[in-house]
Design a protein around this motif. Sequence first.
Motif, PDB file in Angstrom:
ATOM      1  N   THR A  18     -17.614  37.753  12.863  1.00  0.00           N
ATOM      2  CA  THR A  18     -18.378  36.546  13.174  1.00  0.00           C
ATOM      3  C   THR A  18     -18.660  36.509  14.667  1.00  0.00           C
ATOM      4  OG1 THR A  18     -18.423  34.120  13.121  1.00  0.00           O
ATOM      5  CG2 THR A  18     -16.282  35.154  13.427  1.00  0.00           C
TER       6      THR A  18
ATOM      7  N   GLY B 187     -12.860  41.168   9.132  1.00  0.00           N
ATOM      8  CA  GLY B 187     -13.770  40.053   9.348  1.00  0.00           C
ATOM      9  C   GLY B 187     -14.800  40.330  10.425  1.00  0.00           C
TER      10      GLY B 187
ATOM     11  N   SER C  25     -19.233  33.591  16.118  1.00  0.00           N
ATOM     12  CA  SER C  25     -18.958  32.221  16.531  1.00  0.00           C
ATOM     13  C   SER C  25     -17.888  32.177  17.611  1.00  0.00           C
ATOM     14  CB  SER C  25     -18.508  31.388  15.328  1.00  0.00           C
ATOM     15  OG  SER C  25     -18.196  30.082  15.732  1.00  0.00           O
TER      16      SER C  25
ATOM     17  N   ASN D 120     -15.012  28.253   9.343  1.00  0.00           N
ATOM     18  CA  ASN D 120     -16.013  28.301   8.273  1.00  0.00           C
ATOM     19  C   ASN D 120     -16.156  29.709   7.726  1.00  0.00           C
ATOM     20  OD1 ASN D 120     -16.576  25.574   8.466  1.00  0.00           O
ATOM     21  ND2 ASN D 120     -18.341  25.851   9.822  1.00  0.00           N
ATOM     22  N   ARG D 121     -16.169  30.696   8.616  1.00  0.00           N
ATOM     23  CA  ARG D 121     -16.269  32.085   8.172  1.00  0.00           C
ATOM     24  C   ARG D 121     -15.051  32.468   7.342  1.00  0.00           C
ATOM     25  NH1 ARG D 121     -19.940  35.604   7.015  1.00  0.00           N
ATOM     26  NH2 ARG D 121     -21.083  34.959   8.889  1.00  0.00           N
TER      27      ARG D 121
ATOM     28  N   LYS E  16     -15.229  31.024   3.825  1.00  0.00           N
ATOM     29  CA  LYS E  16     -16.214  31.671   2.954  1.00  0.00           C
ATOM     30  C   LYS E  16     -15.632  32.827   2.157  1.00  0.00           C
ATOM     31  CE  LYS E  16     -20.440  30.422   5.431  1.00  0.00           C
ATOM     32  NZ  LYS E  16     -21.605  30.921   6.198  1.00  0.00           N
TER      33      LYS E  16
ATOM     34  N   ASN F  25      -6.171  33.100   9.870  1.00  0.00           N
ATOM     35  CA  ASN F  25      -6.876  33.951  10.830  1.00  0.00           C
ATOM     36  C   ASN F  25      -5.876  34.315  11.929  1.00  0.00           C
ATOM     37  OD1 ASN F  25     -10.051  34.571  11.408  1.00  0.00           O
ATOM     38  ND2 ASN F  25      -8.841  34.630  13.272  1.00  0.00           N
TER      39      ASN F  25
ATOM     40  N   LYS G  20     -15.428  29.673  13.313  1.00  0.00           N
ATOM     41  CA  LYS G  20     -14.473  30.702  12.897  1.00  0.00           C
ATOM     42  C   LYS G  20     -13.786  30.291  11.594  1.00  0.00           C
ATOM     43  CE  LYS G  20     -13.592  31.928  17.728  1.00  0.00           C
ATOM     44  NZ  LYS G  20     -12.595  31.927  18.835  1.00  0.00           N
TER      45      LYS G  20
ATOM     46  N   GLN H 122      -7.822  37.017   7.583  1.00  0.00           N
ATOM     47  CA  GLN H 122      -8.928  37.557   8.366  1.00  0.00           C
ATOM     48  C   GLN H 122      -8.496  37.605   9.830  1.00  0.00           C
ATOM     49  OE1 GLN H 122     -13.336  36.713   7.492  1.00  0.00           O
ATOM     50  NE2 GLN H 122     -12.882  35.317   9.158  1.00  0.00           N
TER      51      GLN H 122
ATOM     52  N   THR I  71     -11.341  37.306  15.521  1.00  0.00           N
ATOM     53  CA  THR I  71     -11.739  36.264  16.465  1.00  0.00           C
ATOM     54  C   THR I  71     -10.691  35.956  17.532  1.00  0.00           C
ATOM     55  OG1 THR I  71     -10.887  34.467  15.079  1.00  0.00           O
ATOM     56  CG2 THR I  71     -13.149  35.167  14.687  1.00  0.00           C
TER      57      THR I  71
END
Length: 253
Positions: A156, A154, A158, A166-167, A170, A214, A164, A182, A185
């Motif tokens: 991002t 992953g 953010s 939202n990513r 997706k 995540n 996070k 993912q 973060t």
Amino acid sequence: MILHEVNLSKEFEEIELIPISDTHIGDPYFDEQLLMEDIEYIQEKENRFCLLNGDILNTATTHSVSDTYNNQLTPHGELKYARKLFEPIADSIICATQGNHERRITRNDGVDLMEELAMSLNAFYAPDGLVLKIRFGNRGNKKPQVYTIYMSHGFTGSRLTGGKANRLEKLQKIVVADIYIQSHTHQKINFTQSLFVPDLRNNKVVEKRQTFINTGAYLEWGGYAQQKAYTPSDRGTMKLKLNEKEKKVEVIM
């Protein structure tokens, strides 16, 4: 898109998947004790399996954000130490991906240290991510249960939980899977969604439950994170229990 099929024992009524990422071996704030606890947990039962999802190595270089002079090991030293740490569960590691930290070395020097680690542990390697098809158990009709997992390190920028999440969400727009994993973060996030899928063979529409994960990290707070005023990492990982009799995922934070 890479599809990798894994056939596990028909005797398993349940399996556990333990995704491990963002250990940042070599960073002075690497929490080795926490990682060893998860490695020992995987060792305890044969139905527990590990997924390595990038940033296993810190790989600080003179061109990177990480401080090469503050790092505890050279990139090669990190590779050797990671081999030593994960070798006891080599038979339980299903696959590995590359994180942005390992990608530094690949981009600058053309050497993929994560690939070297995966090869030494005999784990399937897909640097950019992959779809896993995992089969196990026997549902009484001589057929195993099947789960699909899309897994990628992953990326991002953010810093807020919503960005996070939202990513992570997706990923559903890339490929249809039962589970999405993912990392990157350093924050544990877990939520589920459903969508309806036409079953043309049986002339009906079925509900497909999807789990989004995540993963956390293995870093204590300080150093670069403190300099940039980042919130402390969610340390450790989550455990996913997959059921044989019905397609059901239980997430243990």
